[in-house]
Design an enzyme around this catalytic site. Structure first.
Site, PDB file in Angstrom:
ATOM      1  N   GLY A 191       0.793  -1.233   0.000  1.00 55.10           N
ATOM      2  CA  GLY A 191       0.000   0.000   0.000  1.00 55.10           C
ATOM      3  C   GLY A 191       0.818   1.272   0.000  1.00 55.10           C
ATOM      4  O   GLY A 191       0.275   2.365  -0.150  1.00 55.10           O
TER       5      GLY A 191
ATOM      6  N   LYS B  75      -6.413  10.387   7.384  1.00 54.26           N
ATOM      7  CA  LYS B  75      -7.871  10.594   7.328  1.00 54.26           C
ATOM      8  C   LYS B  75      -8.562  10.009   8.556  1.00 54.26           C
ATOM      9  O   LYS B  75      -9.562  10.548   9.036  1.00 54.26           O
ATOM     10  CB  LYS B  75      -8.473   9.990   6.051  1.00 54.26           C
ATOM     11  CG  LYS B  75      -8.705  11.021   4.970  1.00 54.26           C
ATOM     12  CD  LYS B  75      -7.472  11.435   4.216  1.00 54.26           C
ATOM     13  CE  LYS B  75      -6.803  12.690   4.579  1.00 54.26           C
ATOM     14  NZ  LYS B  75      -5.536  12.917   3.891  1.00 54.26           N
TER      15      LYS B  75
ATOM     16  N   SER C 277       7.581   8.675  -3.370  1.00 56.87           N
ATOM     17  CA  SER C 277       8.339   9.860  -2.971  1.00 56.87           C
ATOM     18  C   SER C 277       8.697   9.788  -1.499  1.00 56.87           C
ATOM     19  O   SER C 277       8.211   8.937  -0.765  1.00 56.87           O
ATOM     20  CB  SER C 277       7.493  11.108  -3.238  1.00 56.87           C
ATOM     21  OG  SER C 277       6.286  11.038  -2.507  1.00 56.87           O
TER      22      SER C 277
ATOM     23  N   ILE D 105      -0.012  18.857   3.608  1.00 53.69           N
ATOM     24  CA  ILE D 105       0.332  18.073   4.803  1.00 53.69           C
ATOM     25  C   ILE D 105       0.304  18.958   6.038  1.00 53.69           C
ATOM     26  O   ILE D 105      -0.283  18.589   7.067  1.00 53.69           O
ATOM     27  CB  ILE D 105       1.731  17.419   4.640  1.00 53.69           C
ATOM     28  CG1 ILE D 105       1.669  16.337   3.551  1.00 53.69           C
ATOM     29  CG2 ILE D 105       2.220  16.840   5.960  1.00 53.69           C
ATOM     30  CD1 ILE D 105       2.952  15.561   3.340  1.00 53.69           C
ATOM     31  N   GLY D 106       0.912  20.120   5.953  1.00 56.70           N
ATOM     32  CA  GLY D 106       0.984  21.017   7.105  1.00 56.70           C
ATOM     33  C   GLY D 106      -0.392  21.396   7.626  1.00 56.70           C
ATOM     34  O   GLY D 106      -0.637  21.383   8.833  1.00 56.70           O
TER      35      GLY D 106
ATOM     36  N   GLU E  71       4.881  29.736   6.496  1.00 57.74           N
ATOM     37  CA  GLU E  71       4.839  29.465   5.052  1.00 57.74           C
ATOM     38  C   GLU E  71       5.664  30.503   4.281  1.00 57.74           C
ATOM     39  O   GLU E  71       5.530  31.704   4.494  1.00 57.74           O
ATOM     40  CB  GLU E  71       3.382  29.452   4.563  1.00 57.74           C
ATOM     41  CG  GLU E  71       3.183  29.505   3.064  1.00 57.74           C
ATOM     42  CD  GLU E  71       3.908  28.401   2.289  1.00 57.74           C
ATOM     43  OE1 GLU E  71       3.823  27.230   2.695  1.00 57.74           O
ATOM     44  OE2 GLU E  71       4.585  28.732   1.283  1.00 57.74           O
TER      45      GLU E  71
ATOM     46  N   ALA F 180      -2.185  10.372  -4.929  1.00 58.78           N
ATOM     47  CA  ALA F 180      -2.431   8.933  -5.040  1.00 58.78           C
ATOM     48  C   ALA F 180      -3.312   8.607  -6.251  1.00 58.78           C
ATOM     49  O   ALA F 180      -3.039   7.662  -6.995  1.00 58.78           O
ATOM     50  CB  ALA F 180      -3.089   8.428  -3.761  1.00 58.78           C
TER      51      ALA F 180
ATOM     52  N   HIS G 173     -32.953  18.526  -3.706  1.00 52.67           N
ATOM     53  CA  HIS G 173     -33.098  19.552  -2.670  1.00 52.67           C
ATOM     54  C   HIS G 173     -33.548  18.888  -1.388  1.00 52.67           C
ATOM     55  O   HIS G 173     -34.465  18.060  -1.426  1.00 52.67           O
ATOM     56  CB  HIS G 173     -34.136  20.589  -3.103  1.00 52.67           C
ATOM     57  CG  HIS G 173     -34.400  21.623  -2.059  1.00 52.67           C
ATOM     58  ND1 HIS G 173     -33.478  22.606  -1.762  1.00 52.67           N
ATOM     59  CD2 HIS G 173     -35.447  21.803  -1.211  1.00 52.67           C
ATOM     60  CE1 HIS G 173     -33.966  23.367  -0.789  1.00 52.67           C
ATOM     61  NE2 HIS G 173     -35.156  22.903  -0.439  1.00 52.67           N
TER      62      HIS G 173
HETATM   63  P1  NAI Z   1       3.405  21.144  -0.524  1.00 55.77           P
HETATM   64  O1  NAI Z   1       4.251  21.321  -1.703  1.00 55.77           O
HETATM   65  O2  NAI Z   1       1.935  20.999  -0.656  1.00 55.77           O
HETATM   66  O3  NAI Z   1       3.656  22.343   0.499  1.00 55.77           O
HETATM   67  C1  NAI Z   1       4.933  22.682   0.985  1.00 55.77           C
HETATM   68  C2  NAI Z   1       4.940  24.149   1.395  1.00 55.77           C
HETATM   69  O4  NAI Z   1       6.156  24.427   2.091  1.00 55.77           O
HETATM   70  C3  NAI Z   1       4.894  25.087   0.208  1.00 55.77           C
HETATM   71  O5  NAI Z   1       3.781  25.943   0.357  1.00 55.77           O
HETATM   72  C4  NAI Z   1       6.229  25.814   0.262  1.00 55.77           C
HETATM   73  O6  NAI Z   1       6.134  27.150  -0.159  1.00 55.77           O
HETATM   74  C5  NAI Z   1       6.570  25.737   1.757  1.00 55.77           C
HETATM   75  N1  NAI Z   1       8.005  25.913   2.053  1.00 55.77           N
HETATM   76  C6  NAI Z   1       9.083  25.404   1.404  1.00 55.77           C
HETATM   77  N2  NAI Z   1      10.235  25.812   1.968  1.00 55.77           N
HETATM   78  C7  NAI Z   1       9.904  26.607   3.017  1.00 55.77           C
HETATM   79  C8  NAI Z   1      10.655  27.339   4.008  1.00 55.77           C
HETATM   80  N3  NAI Z   1      12.005  27.343   4.049  1.00 55.77           N
HETATM   81  N4  NAI Z   1       9.985  28.060   4.944  1.00 55.77           N
HETATM   82  C9  NAI Z   1       8.629  28.075   4.933  1.00 55.77           C
HETATM   83  N5  NAI Z   1       7.871  27.390   4.034  1.00 55.77           N
HETATM   84  C10 NAI Z   1       8.490  26.668   3.086  1.00 55.77           C
HETATM   85  O7  NAI Z   1       4.031  19.879   0.243  1.00 55.77           O
HETATM   86  P2  NAI Z   1       3.503  18.984   1.454  1.00 55.77           P
HETATM   87  O8  NAI Z   1       2.394  19.639   2.163  1.00 55.77           O
HETATM   88  O9  NAI Z   1       4.732  18.597   2.207  1.00 55.77           O
HETATM   89  O10 NAI Z   1       2.925  17.719   0.710  1.00 55.77           O
HETATM   90  C11 NAI Z   1       3.768  16.894  -0.097  1.00 55.77           C
HETATM   91  C12 NAI Z   1       3.016  16.277  -1.233  1.00 55.77           C
HETATM   92  O11 NAI Z   1       2.060  15.352  -0.759  1.00 55.77           O
HETATM   93  C13 NAI Z   1       2.279  17.300  -2.066  1.00 55.77           C
HETATM   94  O12 NAI Z   1       2.530  17.062  -3.415  1.00 55.77           O
HETATM   95  C14 NAI Z   1       0.833  17.073  -1.734  1.00 55.77           C
HETATM   96  O13 NAI Z   1       0.003  17.323  -2.844  1.00 55.77           O
HETATM   97  C15 NAI Z   1       0.809  15.601  -1.333  1.00 55.77           C
HETATM   98  N6  NAI Z   1      -0.253  15.406  -0.353  1.00 55.77           N
HETATM   99  C16 NAI Z   1      -1.533  15.457  -0.761  1.00 55.77           C
HETATM  100  C17 NAI Z   1      -2.566  15.343   0.129  1.00 55.77           C
HETATM  101  C18 NAI Z   1      -3.964  15.451  -0.346  1.00 55.77           C
HETATM  102  O14 NAI Z   1      -4.180  15.374  -1.552  1.00 55.77           O
HETATM  103  N7  NAI Z   1      -4.941  15.647   0.519  1.00 55.77           N
HETATM  104  C19 NAI Z   1      -2.317  15.125   1.553  1.00 55.77           C
HETATM  105  C20 NAI Z   1      -0.933  15.126   1.875  1.00 55.77           C
HETATM  106  C21 NAI Z   1       0.050  15.243   0.940  1.00 55.77           C
END
Ligand code: NAI
Length: 467
Positions: free
Chosen positions: A38, A50, A144, A185-186, A204, A322, A446
């Site tokens: 998985g 989730k 990744s 993720i954050g 951010e 995913a 509705h």
């Molecule tokens: P992300 O690319 O979504 O966000 C990372 C953030 O960190 C960006 O906004 C960036 O500007 C910021 N950042 C980078 N360097 C920094 C610094 N020095 N200081 C402050 N901020 C900084 O990456 P994330 O959230 O880690 O997720 C990784 C991957 O996993 C993404 O591609 C995301 O789409 C995927 N993911 C998708 C989910 C969903 O679809 N619900 C859930 C969790 C992850």
């Protein structure tokens, strides 16, 4: 040849590719180094997060959200161990489900680290030593890994300084959680711990959270999170993360210049993106080219620079999602079976599973502007939706973007309760090349939240009824 297909990696890309190929009559093997199948998604990503998002939302609802409905006096007590137990049980059910699918489809699974020895040969380094599998096609689906903070050395110990993996397994609620990165993720995992009582600060780099989402959506969403008590610092670059005697400290400075600030935290979550994972795969030696960011290069049919070696999911270009990996897995299996597999990259929904949820498909307004496309906008707030009022879920809105001339829907964006489910009617419509008028004239039950989608579509070419 022993196999038609050997897949390396059993995440959503790899396992779906394997199952689809087996369904189409190919002889398939899959190699996985983890003890369970998985990949990141099922073991330490989408699924466990989730489970915690749902449980923490229920907790927060019981603690704060019931008085107005006439349900008083609830004083929920948090049993974090039990909540983690729910998460673990959810993961187990899902990973066992994949093992069942392998058996059902007669897919041979090998535990160990896969290595590409060249076209047609994969080595599996496992407990039983090395085995070499011979195959017509190889699929790299190794996903990744955490990228870390560019230019800032950080030691992730998964206890005090954590990645998403550690953040879903904390043994107590941190008093203060600092999240580096206001991406998906954050914000999701920050929400989990905030609901359970942590004081959360998100730092951010960009001027907006959820960079890349429609600007109006991320702006409104940021306000909603701030109202929930999340402290969000945008335009702030993290320059240092260090462990201290009692926890950790994070230093950041305004991107535009200015004084650096240092804040203390019990736990720091590093959520600054992910990078393709190809370590130990032997790709360079096998002649598989990678770009300068480490993504495996592929052609339109997922084939790498080595004939017979393919790659899908997070190791190749495109959003690290995913469901994107799954669709690529299906398309590649079809291609390998002699069919015409295809992925429509213009219609891949994205969902942020916070409360409210944020969901998006197609182009943002910023992207349309930059491309010089003439477009129309239709918006409708949940405040004017009857069902939303009944559920006290009036925060948020639907935004539909359509081509000014043809009326074809080019994008849909939703912030609101259930956005992640509602987005799919817009996705299906876009897949069929539908117009905003098609959407606005489709009868919607509705009272439903989805009526806001219909009303936003009406607003692009005439007027919504309820505003
Ligand atoms: P992300 O690319 O979504 O966000 C990372 C953030 O960190 C960006 O906004 C960036 O500007 C910021 N950042 C980078 N360097 C920094 C610094 N020095 N200081 C402050 N901020 C900084 O990456 P994330 O959230 O880690 O997720 C990784 C991957 O996993 C993404 O591609 C995301 O789409 C995927 N993911 C998708 C989910 C969903 O679809 N619900 C859930 C969790 C992850």
């Amino acid at each position: 040849m022993a196999y038609d297909l050997v897949v390396i990696g059993s995440g959503p890309g790899g396992y779906v590719c394997a199952v689809k190929a087996a369904q189409l009559g190919l002889k398939v093997a899959i190699v996985e180094k983890r003890a369970t199948y998985g990949g990141t998604c099922l073991n330490v990503g989408c699924i466990p997060s989730k489970a915690l998002l749902h449980a923490s939302e229920m907790y927060s609802h019981a603690a704060h959200g019931m008085d107005a409905l006439g349900i008083e006096g609830l004083a929920p007590k948090l049993n974090l161990e039990k909540m983690m137990g729910h998460k673990d049980a959810t993961v187990k059910a899902n990973v066992d489900g994949v093992a069942f699918l392998f058996k059902k489809n007669k897919i041979e699974a090998f535990q160990g680290t896969g290595k590409v020895l060249g076209a047609g040969k994969v080595a599996v380094l496992g407990e039983k030593g090395e085995q070499v599998l011979e195959t017509k096609a190889i699929v790299i689906a190794t996903g990744s890994d955490v990228a870390g903070i560019p230019g800032v050395p950080v030691e992730i110990d998964e206890k005090v300084i954590v990645s998403s993996t550690g953040a879903i397994a904390l043994d107590k609620v941190p008093e203060k959680l600092v999240v580096v990165g206001g991406g998906v993720i954050g914000l999701e995992l920050g929400s989990v711990w905030q609901r359970l009582g942590a004081k959360v600060t998100v730092v951010e780099y960009l001027d907006t959270i959820l960079g890349g989402m429609d600007g109006e959506v991320s702006k409104q969403f940021q306000r909603m999170l701030a109202k929930q008590g999340m402290e969000i610092k945008v335009g702030a670059k993290v320059t240092g993360v260090e462990k201290t005697a009692g926890g950790a400290k994070v230093t950041f400075e305004p991107v535009k210049g200015g004084e650096a600030v240092t804040v203390e935290a019990d736990v720091v979550l590093i959520a600054t993106g992910r990078r393709p994972y190809t370590e130990g795969l032997g790709l360079a030696e096998a002649g598989v080219a990678m770009d300068k960011r480490g993504f495996v290069e592929i052609d339109d049919h997922f084939q790498t620079t080595v004939k017979g070696v393919y790659a899908i999911g997070d190791v190749v270009r495109g959003p690290m999602l995913a469901h994107k990996a799954e669709d690529e897995g299906v398309a590649l299996a079809e291609i390998l079976a002699g069919q015409a597999g295809h992925v429509n990259y213009d219609v891949i929904p994205g969902v942020v599973y916070t409360q409210p949820e944020v969901a998006s498909v197609g182009k943002t307004e910023e992207e349309l502007k930059a491309a010089g496309v003439a477009y129309k906008v239709g918006k409708f707030p949940f405040m004017a939706n009857g069902r939303a009022r009944a559920m006290l879920a009036t925060d948020g809105f639907v935004k539909i973007l359509a081509d000014k001339e043809t009326d074809r829907v080019l994008g849909g964006h939703i912030v609101g309760f259930g956005a992640g489910e509602m987005i799919h009617e817009i996705a299906v419509l876009m897949e069929f090349g539908g117009s905003a008028e098609d959407l606005g004239r489709t009868c919607h039950a509705h009272p439903t939240m989805s009526e806001a989608v219909k009303e936003a579509a009406l607003a692009t070419f005439f007027k919504p009824i309820h505003m």
